[in-house]
Scaffold this motif. Structure first.
Motif, PDB file in Angstrom:
ATOM      1  N   ARG A   1      15.643 -36.630 -16.086  1.00  0.00           N
ATOM      2  CA  ARG A   1      14.989 -35.321 -16.136  1.00  0.00           C
ATOM      3  C   ARG A   1      14.010 -35.190 -17.272  1.00  0.00           C
ATOM      4  O   ARG A   1      13.243 -34.255 -17.276  1.00  0.00           O
ATOM      5  CB  ARG A   1      16.019 -34.098 -15.851  1.00  0.00           C
ATOM      6  CG  ARG A   1      16.720 -33.960 -14.419  1.00  0.00           C
ATOM      7  CD  ARG A   1      17.271 -32.804 -14.323  1.00  0.00           C
ATOM      8  NE  ARG A   1      18.312 -32.884 -13.110  1.00  0.00           N
ATOM      9  CZ  ARG A   1      19.405 -32.312 -13.125  1.00  0.00           C
ATOM     10  NH1 ARG A   1      19.334 -31.214 -13.822  1.00  0.00           N
ATOM     11  NH2 ARG A   1      19.881 -32.188 -11.755  1.00  0.00           N
ATOM     12  N   LYS A   2      14.505 -35.903 -18.286  1.00  0.00           N
ATOM     13  CA  LYS A   2      13.736 -35.899 -19.581  1.00  0.00           C
ATOM     14  C   LYS A   2      13.499 -34.477 -20.433  1.00  0.00           C
ATOM     15  O   LYS A   2      12.665 -34.240 -20.994  1.00  0.00           O
ATOM     16  CB  LYS A   2      12.241 -36.344 -19.468  1.00  0.00           C
ATOM     17  CG  LYS A   2      12.049 -37.610 -18.434  1.00  0.00           C
ATOM     18  CD  LYS A   2      11.228 -38.644 -19.321  1.00  0.00           C
ATOM     19  CE  LYS A   2      11.089 -39.948 -18.272  1.00  0.00           C
ATOM     20  NZ  LYS A   2      12.339 -40.651 -17.934  1.00  0.00           N
ATOM     21  N   TRP A   3      14.864 -33.777 -20.272  1.00  0.00           N
ATOM     22  CA  TRP A   3      14.883 -32.506 -20.891  1.00  0.00           C
ATOM     23  C   TRP A   3      15.039 -32.598 -22.381  1.00  0.00           C
ATOM     24  O   TRP A   3      14.946 -31.898 -23.303  1.00  0.00           O
ATOM     25  CB  TRP A   3      15.850 -31.597 -20.160  1.00  0.00           C
ATOM     26  CG  TRP A   3      15.661 -31.174 -18.681  1.00  0.00           C
ATOM     27  CD1 TRP A   3      14.284 -31.379 -18.040  1.00  0.00           C
ATOM     28  CD2 TRP A   3      16.610 -30.475 -17.808  1.00  0.00           C
ATOM     29  NE1 TRP A   3      14.743 -30.761 -16.680  1.00  0.00           N
ATOM     30  CE2 TRP A   3      15.876 -30.379 -16.574  1.00  0.00           C
ATOM     31  CE3 TRP A   3      17.877 -30.068 -18.241  1.00  0.00           C
ATOM     32  CZ2 TRP A   3      16.484 -29.610 -15.584  1.00  0.00           C
ATOM     33  CZ3 TRP A   3      18.639 -29.621 -17.082  1.00  0.00           C
ATOM     34  CH2 TRP A   3      17.940 -29.151 -15.768  1.00  0.00           C
ATOM     35  N   PHE A   4      15.692 -33.673 -22.536  1.00  0.00           N
ATOM     36  CA  PHE A   4      16.385 -33.789 -23.975  1.00  0.00           C
ATOM     37  C   PHE A   4      16.217 -35.436 -24.202  1.00  0.00           C
ATOM     38  O   PHE A   4      15.875 -36.117 -23.429  1.00  0.00           O
ATOM     39  CB  PHE A   4      17.963 -33.891 -24.021  1.00  0.00           C
ATOM     40  CG  PHE A   4      18.335 -32.320 -23.492  1.00  0.00           C
ATOM     41  CD1 PHE A   4      18.173 -31.460 -24.321  1.00  0.00           C
ATOM     42  CD2 PHE A   4      18.774 -31.997 -22.262  1.00  0.00           C
ATOM     43  CE1 PHE A   4      18.664 -29.836 -24.019  1.00  0.00           C
ATOM     44  CE2 PHE A   4      19.329 -30.674 -21.948  1.00  0.00           C
ATOM     45  CZ  PHE A   4      18.859 -29.597 -22.669  1.00  0.00           C
TER      46      PHE A   4
ATOM     47  N   GLU B   1      16.303 -44.087 -31.811  1.00  0.00           N
ATOM     48  CA  GLU B   1      17.140 -42.697 -32.380  1.00  0.00           C
ATOM     49  C   GLU B   1      16.313 -41.671 -32.691  1.00  0.00           C
ATOM     50  O   GLU B   1      16.502 -40.392 -32.191  1.00  0.00           O
ATOM     51  CB  GLU B   1      18.504 -42.854 -33.182  1.00  0.00           C
ATOM     52  CG  GLU B   1      19.475 -43.765 -32.903  1.00  0.00           C
ATOM     53  CD  GLU B   1      19.403 -45.079 -32.960  1.00  0.00           C
ATOM     54  OE1 GLU B   1      18.219 -45.540 -33.488  1.00  0.00           O
ATOM     55  OE2 GLU B   1      20.476 -45.840 -32.667  1.00  0.00           O
ATOM     56  N   ASP B   2      15.320 -42.029 -33.692  1.00  0.00           N
ATOM     57  CA  ASP B   2      14.534 -40.866 -34.115  1.00  0.00           C
ATOM     58  C   ASP B   2      12.884 -40.822 -33.746  1.00  0.00           C
ATOM     59  O   ASP B   2      12.387 -39.904 -33.945  1.00  0.00           O
ATOM     60  CB  ASP B   2      14.680 -40.943 -35.750  1.00  0.00           C
ATOM     61  CG  ASP B   2      14.458 -42.445 -36.313  1.00  0.00           C
ATOM     62  OD1 ASP B   2      14.220 -43.151 -35.331  1.00  0.00           O
ATOM     63  OD2 ASP B   2      14.185 -42.582 -37.533  1.00  0.00           O
ATOM     64  N   CYS B   3      12.784 -41.885 -33.044  1.00  0.00           N
ATOM     65  CA  CYS B   3      11.166 -41.915 -32.876  1.00  0.00           C
ATOM     66  C   CYS B   3      11.071 -42.932 -31.492  1.00  0.00           C
ATOM     67  O   CYS B   3      11.962 -43.568 -31.046  1.00  0.00           O
ATOM     68  CB  CYS B   3      10.489 -42.255 -33.843  1.00  0.00           C
ATOM     69  SG  CYS B   3      10.958 -43.987 -34.294  1.00  0.00           S
ATOM     70  N   HIS B   4       9.874 -42.755 -30.958  1.00  0.00           N
ATOM     71  CA  HIS B   4       9.326 -43.656 -29.825  1.00  0.00           C
ATOM     72  C   HIS B   4       8.252 -44.294 -30.708  1.00  0.00           C
ATOM     73  O   HIS B   4       7.254 -43.889 -31.151  1.00  0.00           O
ATOM     74  CB  HIS B   4       8.767 -42.902 -28.712  1.00  0.00           C
ATOM     75  CG  HIS B   4       9.891 -42.214 -27.814  1.00  0.00           C
ATOM     76  ND1 HIS B   4       9.720 -41.197 -26.992  1.00  0.00           N
ATOM     77  CD2 HIS B   4      11.468 -42.397 -27.891  1.00  0.00           C
ATOM     78  CE1 HIS B   4      10.824 -40.766 -26.544  1.00  0.00           C
ATOM     79  NE2 HIS B   4      11.714 -41.571 -26.739  1.00  0.00           N
TER      80      HIS B   4
ATOM     81  N   THR C   1       3.736 -44.579 -33.956  1.00  0.00           N
ATOM     82  CA  THR C   1       5.139 -43.811 -33.975  1.00  0.00           C
ATOM     83  C   THR C   1       5.178 -42.231 -33.598  1.00  0.00           C
ATOM     84  O   THR C   1       4.319 -41.655 -34.165  1.00  0.00           O
ATOM     85  CB  THR C   1       5.858 -43.972 -35.376  1.00  0.00           C
ATOM     86  OG1 THR C   1       5.699 -45.408 -35.726  1.00  0.00           O
ATOM     87  CG2 THR C   1       7.324 -43.682 -35.354  1.00  0.00           C
ATOM     88  N   ARG C   2       6.038 -42.021 -32.625  1.00  0.00           N
ATOM     89  CA  ARG C   2       5.958 -40.565 -32.496  1.00  0.00           C
ATOM     90  C   ARG C   2       7.583 -40.116 -32.600  1.00  0.00           C
ATOM     91  O   ARG C   2       8.414 -40.481 -32.141  1.00  0.00           O
ATOM     92  CB  ARG C   2       5.700 -40.289 -30.795  1.00  0.00           C
ATOM     93  CG  ARG C   2       4.384 -39.966 -30.763  1.00  0.00           C
ATOM     94  CD  ARG C   2       3.757 -40.213 -29.408  1.00  0.00           C
ATOM     95  NE  ARG C   2       3.896 -41.652 -29.196  1.00  0.00           N
ATOM     96  CZ  ARG C   2       4.656 -42.214 -28.283  1.00  0.00           C
ATOM     97  NH1 ARG C   2       5.292 -41.528 -27.446  1.00  0.00           N
ATOM     98  NH2 ARG C   2       4.917 -43.235 -28.407  1.00  0.00           N
ATOM     99  N   GLU C   3       7.536 -39.061 -33.589  1.00  0.00           N
ATOM    100  CA  GLU C   3       9.052 -38.851 -34.044  1.00  0.00           C
ATOM    101  C   GLU C   3       9.448 -37.810 -32.811  1.00  0.00           C
ATOM    102  O   GLU C   3       9.013 -37.369 -32.067  1.00  0.00           O
ATOM    103  CB  GLU C   3       9.002 -37.708 -35.314  1.00  0.00           C
ATOM    104  CG  GLU C   3       8.062 -38.418 -36.529  1.00  0.00           C
ATOM    105  CD  GLU C   3       9.185 -39.591 -37.148  1.00  0.00           C
ATOM    106  OE1 GLU C   3      10.300 -39.452 -37.138  1.00  0.00           O
ATOM    107  OE2 GLU C   3       8.320 -40.628 -37.680  1.00  0.00           O
ATOM    108  N   ILE C   4      10.884 -38.052 -32.931  1.00  0.00           N
ATOM    109  CA  ILE C   4      11.648 -37.074 -31.910  1.00  0.00           C
ATOM    110  C   ILE C   4      11.958 -35.989 -32.674  1.00  0.00           C
ATOM    111  O   ILE C   4      12.588 -36.151 -33.597  1.00  0.00           O
ATOM    112  CB  ILE C   4      12.685 -37.835 -31.150  1.00  0.00           C
ATOM    113  CG1 ILE C   4      12.302 -39.015 -30.407  1.00  0.00           C
ATOM    114  CG2 ILE C   4      13.600 -36.789 -30.370  1.00  0.00           C
ATOM    115  CD1 ILE C   4      13.096 -40.095 -29.801  1.00  0.00           C
TER     116      ILE C   4
END
Ligand code: FAD
Lengths: 264, 323
Positions: B242-245, A162-165, B189-192
């Protein structure tokens, strides 16, 4: 060269479901069946790995005899062998029982490097079979994988949370569940379909698998379903019409203000 | 009498934990049993008092540096041992992606069932936990029970409300468990980037689907959302294909319940509709008069979203200013 097992489910095509308006019950018996969407992504990923690294792709499914149909399709997509774990006593198994049957089938198959599953099935959408199977086979697991690579005995997977990859590393054997974004499943060519008709589908029943009767089917399931009903969704369906777009917008805006859902 | 007793909750997410306490306290009251929170993680001890304020009678703390990163093995092993030692009859687990994988492994180790993503939970006259959830891609609601104890349910965020009880006393116990070693390793880890307002909390949502041609075009949806004090949302293909979101609304995404949901260029496939069912008023703008979305909405607008949305913004701006 890796041996990759793909767990695949013959699912109800939920877009083709009809509701009996008198009883609010779903007519699931009449609905067409297909390979569950995310499982198709799992299969595609396995076939891609095989194309790159060699090895073998084996499909395993628990289901009724007519699940052969989806296994044929999976063979055409590129799997080498298919195993159908099928017995009348398996009917109405929940995820506890299904994961047990799958685990027994996979133990009988012998060594493997990867097990791939879909993140969840399109009909029951529990997302449990993958992790439950990993638990039963005492394997590490990586769920919700959106990108994957395999090098010798090391898997690198990018999972979407949910918050990261997260990029996650694991040694084989390992179980992974994949999301839809991982790839675009291919449509098998006519040639592939013809070739697949010669590939073998092995059926193993309860006796072949030596499963305990008390652990499969309804008796072996922890979950009991009391009721499945279509929710009622009664909406007004008011068509907003006017000569011009401006007129439509004005009418709609007024209606929304009257509903009390804007300007609050 | 059964040896299983008590309602337990677990989530790695504190907010969700508080929501589980809200529902959990209702279930525990009905059964006249204690409500226990399992606080598992690293540097989590100081959250105990808050959990008590929100309804926990008792807290088991497993606070360990090995739990700093979320790995399924140590978390599952901590919970399994606690459950085996104390035998709760009900276990509610927060349904995040991490929570679901722990719940599945835990339920398997305990040889019990787990009903995922419950949107309704209650106790029947026989003291069983009655669990409801969406199945068949949102076409139906299944009501299920678990014949084995503990009965495990996972619960999505923002389905149940937090209840604050304030000045309460609770018992805090430091649990002694052995943690299993993780068998995977997170190397990056890459935060979204999180949205400013959580879509589930928005009063108005203006959502776009594949009918929106370019990401920049979301500006016109954003403008409408802004006038209405709401937020924009989207269907799954805009995120996945589309990977926009990074997020979406629907069965496999967020379930929303705004006062107003405006669906722009969304066809109304059941998996999307499953997420918006609880909206008070739904408007759909679609240029296809036959779009299935029109079957499940209050206001039907057949038209091009590129014309209708800006016109609606204009009309509302006038009306709302005037009023
Ligand atoms: C297991 C599973 C889970 C899923 N979960 C979700 C989920 O949680 N959420 C979700 O959204 N989807 C989900 N999906 C995907 C879902 O099945 C659909 O593919 C998706 O919702 C379709 O998105 P859409 O309506 O934006 O696109 P489309 O179905 O392509 O519809 C686009 C619509 O836009 C209209 N349109 C085009 N141009 C214009 C214009 N200029 N003005 C007005 N209208 C226009 C078209 O007429 C059409 O109706 C899931 C699928 C599966 C299999």
């Amino acid at each position: 060269m890796p041996t990759i097992i793909v767990c695949l489910k013959q699912a109800v095509d939920v877009t083709e479901l009809k509701v009996d308006s008198a009883t609010q019950r779903l007519m699931t018996a009449d609905a067409p069946r297909k390979i569950s969407d995310f499982d198709k992504n799992a299969l595609e990923e396995a076939v891609k790995l095989k194309e790159k690294l060699g090895g073998e792709v084996i499909i395993v499914t628990v289901g009724p005899e007519d699940a052969r149909m989806v296994l044929r399709e999976a063979l055409a997509i590129g799997a080498d062998k298919a195993y159908l774990l099928s017995d009348p006593s398996f009917e109405h198994s929940d995820t506890l029982a299904i994961s047990y049957i799958l685990a027994e089938g996979i133990k009988k198959l012998g060594n493997f490097d990867l097990i791939l599953c879909g993140e969840a099935s399109i009909d029951s959408y529990s997302g449990q079979v993958g992790p439950r199977l990993a638990e039963r086979l005492d394997l590490p697991q990586i769920t919700y994988v959106r990108a994957l690579s395999l090098d010798e005995d090391t898997v690198m997977a990018e999972r979407s949370l949910e918050d990261c990859h997260e990029t996650v590393k694991a040694k084989t054997p390992v179980l992974l569940t994949v999301t839809k974004e991982i790839n675009e499943p291919r449509i098998p060519s006519l040639m592939a379909i013809m070739k697949a008709s010669k590939k073998e589908i092995t059926i193993w029943n309860a006796e072949n698998l030596k499963v305990a009767k008390a652990r499969v089917g309804e008796v072996g399931s922890a979950i009991q379903i009391l009721e499945v009903l279509a929710p009622k969704m009664e909406r007004k369906k008011i068509v907003v019409k006017a000569e011009t777009v401006g007129g439509v917008a004005e009418k709609l805006a007024k209606a929304l203000v009257k509903e009390g859902v804007v300007g609050r | 009498m059964s040896e299983f007793r008590g309602v337990w909750i677990f989530s790695e997410n504190l907010d969700l934990m508080l929501e589980l306490l809200g529902k959990g306290s209702e279930l525990a009251d009905k059964l006249s049993v204690e409500l226990t929170a399992t606080l598992v993680g690293h540097n989590v001890k100081d959250q105990a008092s808050k959990l008590i304020e929100y309804g926990a009678d008792k807290i088991f703390i497993v606070d360990h540096p090995a739990l700093k990163n979320f790995y399924v093995e140590p978390y599952t092993s901590a919970l399994v041992q606690l459950v085996q030692q104390h035998k709760p009859e009900i276990l509610l687990i927060g349904s995040t992606r991490r929570g679901r994988e722990v719940a599945s492994r835990l339920a398997t180790r305990l040889e019990t069932g787990c009903v995922p993503d419950c949107t309704e939970l209650s106790i029947d006259d026989d003291g069983r936990l009655i669990m409801s959830r969406m199945v068949y891609g949102g076409n139906a609601i299944a009501t299920e029970v678990c014949r084995v104890k503990p009965q495990i349910a996972t619960v999505p965020p923002r389905v149940f409300e937090k209840l604050e009880f304030k000045e309460r006393k609770g018992e805090v116990v430091e649990a002694d468990v052995e943690l299993e070693e993780p068998r995977t390793e997170v190397v990056e880890t890459r935060e979204i980037e999180a949205a400013k307002v959580k879509v589930e909390e928005a009063k108005v949502i203006v959502s776009g689907g594949r009918g929106v041609e370019k990401k920049e075009d979301f500006r016109i949806l954003e403008e409408l959302a802004e006038i209405l004090g709401g937020q924009v949302g989207n269907s799954r293909p805009l995120a996945e294909d589309r990977k926009w979101f990074t997020e979406w609304i629907g069965l496999s995404g967020h379930k929303v319940r705004p006062l107003l949901y405006v669906a722009c260029g969304i066809s109304g496939v059941i998996q999307h509709v499953a997420g918006i069912r609880d909206s008070q008023v739904i408007v759909a703008i679609n240029k296809d008069a036959e779009a299935p979305i029109f079957e499940v909405v209050d206001y039907v607008v057949v038209g091009d979203l590129y014309e209708v949305v800006p016109a609606l913004s204009g009309a509302l701006r006038k009306l709302l200013k005037g009023g």
